[in-house]
Design an enzyme around this catalytic site. Structure first.
Site, PDB file in Angstrom:
ATOM      1  N   ASN A  95       0.829  -1.211   0.000  1.00  0.00           N
ATOM      2  CA  ASN A  95       0.000   0.000   0.000  1.00  0.00           C
ATOM      3  C   ASN A  95       0.859   1.256   0.000  1.00  0.00           C
ATOM      4  O   ASN A  95       1.915   1.302   0.624  1.00  0.00           O
ATOM      5  CB  ASN A  95      -0.923   0.001   1.229  1.00  0.00           C
ATOM      6  CG  ASN A  95      -1.877  -1.174   1.208  1.00  0.00           C
ATOM      7  OD1 ASN A  95      -2.059  -1.791   0.165  1.00  0.00           O
ATOM      8  ND2 ASN A  95      -2.473  -1.484   2.334  1.00  0.00           N
ATOM      9  N   HIS A 112       5.900  -0.721  -2.768  1.00  0.00           N
ATOM     10  CA  HIS A 112       5.362  -0.071  -3.976  1.00  0.00           C
ATOM     11  C   HIS A 112       5.394   1.460  -3.880  1.00  0.00           C
ATOM     12  O   HIS A 112       4.722   2.134  -4.655  1.00  0.00           O
ATOM     13  CB  HIS A 112       3.929  -0.555  -4.246  1.00  0.00           C
ATOM     14  CG  HIS A 112       3.869  -1.995  -4.708  1.00  0.00           C
ATOM     15  ND1 HIS A 112       2.703  -2.703  -4.821  1.00  0.00           N
ATOM     16  CD2 HIS A 112       4.860  -2.845  -5.100  1.00  0.00           C
ATOM     17  CE1 HIS A 112       2.969  -3.937  -5.245  1.00  0.00           C
ATOM     18  NE2 HIS A 112       4.266  -4.054  -5.410  1.00  0.00           N
ATOM     19  N   ALA A 223     -10.900  -7.610   7.625  1.00  0.00           N
ATOM     20  CA  ALA A 223      -9.610  -7.366   8.285  1.00  0.00           C
ATOM     21  C   ALA A 223      -9.800  -6.774   9.680  1.00  0.00           C
ATOM     22  O   ALA A 223      -9.097  -7.143  10.619  1.00  0.00           O
ATOM     23  CB  ALA A 223      -8.759  -6.430   7.425  1.00  0.00           C
TER      24      ALA A 223
END
Ligand code: APR
Length: 252
Positions: A95, A112, A223
């Site tokens: 993320n 990333h 989650a």
């Protein structure tokens, strides 16, 4: 397995931030339903139409900074595990948001890139950046226009901090992937590396990811519900207990 695994590696994906209000990529109505990767997420796209690419990330940066977007219970639980575990807990995220850090995680590997950073394409230097990046902005290091880009790893580029990631996986005892579809490499192959080192491997996800057959165990659900529950069970050293929602998979 009984007791607390010494070296834990946690890989997170867009699903961990979904309940904080950040869109995932491949779920229905996700980012890649409304944008083409080749228009906004490749070096070629940036060469062809830098304004469009900057705008794509400017919108997301502004959204991330809006008061509605906050870390959720899953981010907080991971931070708690990192702070309380006497072994190592390496958090690797795909993320580009900063929700792990805002929840109190001390060290996060952003493989990333990071939305709140700009990078000079000439020098590679990174700068904290909380506003739009415009092509007309003057770069702090080379003092010219058209040199700042989002500090994001685009398709076709090499993810960041891979040496550090593989060092952590080399000694991993428990590898956990949370909220990722397991469809983007190399992140999707970390579970294979962990299995090769005989680590326990666990998927926590809303639904099975594409590489689900590679995990030894899985917990499916939101989650914000499943991650705090899993962390609590780990910190109590009770990982061998049976919990609702935890399925032990059979494999040959
Ligand atoms: N709780 C848990 N999991 C969830 C939730 C939730 N509330 N909501 C969605 N998920 C799961 C989905 O089931 C899916 O498996 O999160 C996953 C999100 O998958 P993707 O959208 O593909 O995101 P991710 O795996 O992080 O993508 C990897 O792809 O385009 C690139 O660079 C981008 O880093 C990104 C990479």
């Amino acid at each position: 397995m009984t007791g607390l695994p010494k070296n834990i590696v946690i890989l997170t994906g867009a699903g961990i931030s979904a309940e904080s209000g950040i869109d995932t990529f491949r779920d229905e109505g996700g980012i890649w339903d409304n944008h083409r990767i080749e228009d906004v997420c490749t070096p070629e796209a940036f060469k062809r139409n830098p304004e469009l690419v900057q705008e794509f990330y400017n919108v997301r940066r502004a959204a991330l900074l809006s008061p509605e977007i906050k870390p959720n219970a899953a981010h907080y639980a991971i931070a708690e595990l990192q702070n309380e575990h006497s072994g190592t807990v390496t958090v690797i995220t795909q993320n580009i948001d900063n929700l792990h850090e805002r929840a109190g995680s001390t060290k996060v590997i952003h493989m990333h890139g990071e939305l709140l950073k700009a990078r000079c394409i000439k020098t590679g230097r990174c700068y904290d950046w909380n506003t739009n990046i415009e092509q007309s902005d003057i770069c702090p290091c080379c003092h010219t226009k058209n040199t700042l880009r989002p500090h994001i790893v685009w398709f076709g580029e090499v993810p960041l901090m891979m040496d550090e990631i593989y060092k952590a996986i080399e000694k991993v005892d428990l590898f956990v992937a949370i909220g990722t579809s397991g469809s983007v490499y190399p992140a999707a192959s970390f579970v294979t590396e962990a299995n090769a080192r005989d680590a326990d491997t666990l998927e926590i996800n809303l639904k099975p990811g594409q590489n689900q057959s590679l995990f030894k165990r899985a917990i499916y659900g939101l989650a914000t519900e499943k991650v705090p529950f899993w962390v609590e069970s780990l910190l109590k050293n009770n990982v061998s207990r049976r919990y609702p929602g935890l399925t032990k998979k059979k494999f040959d």
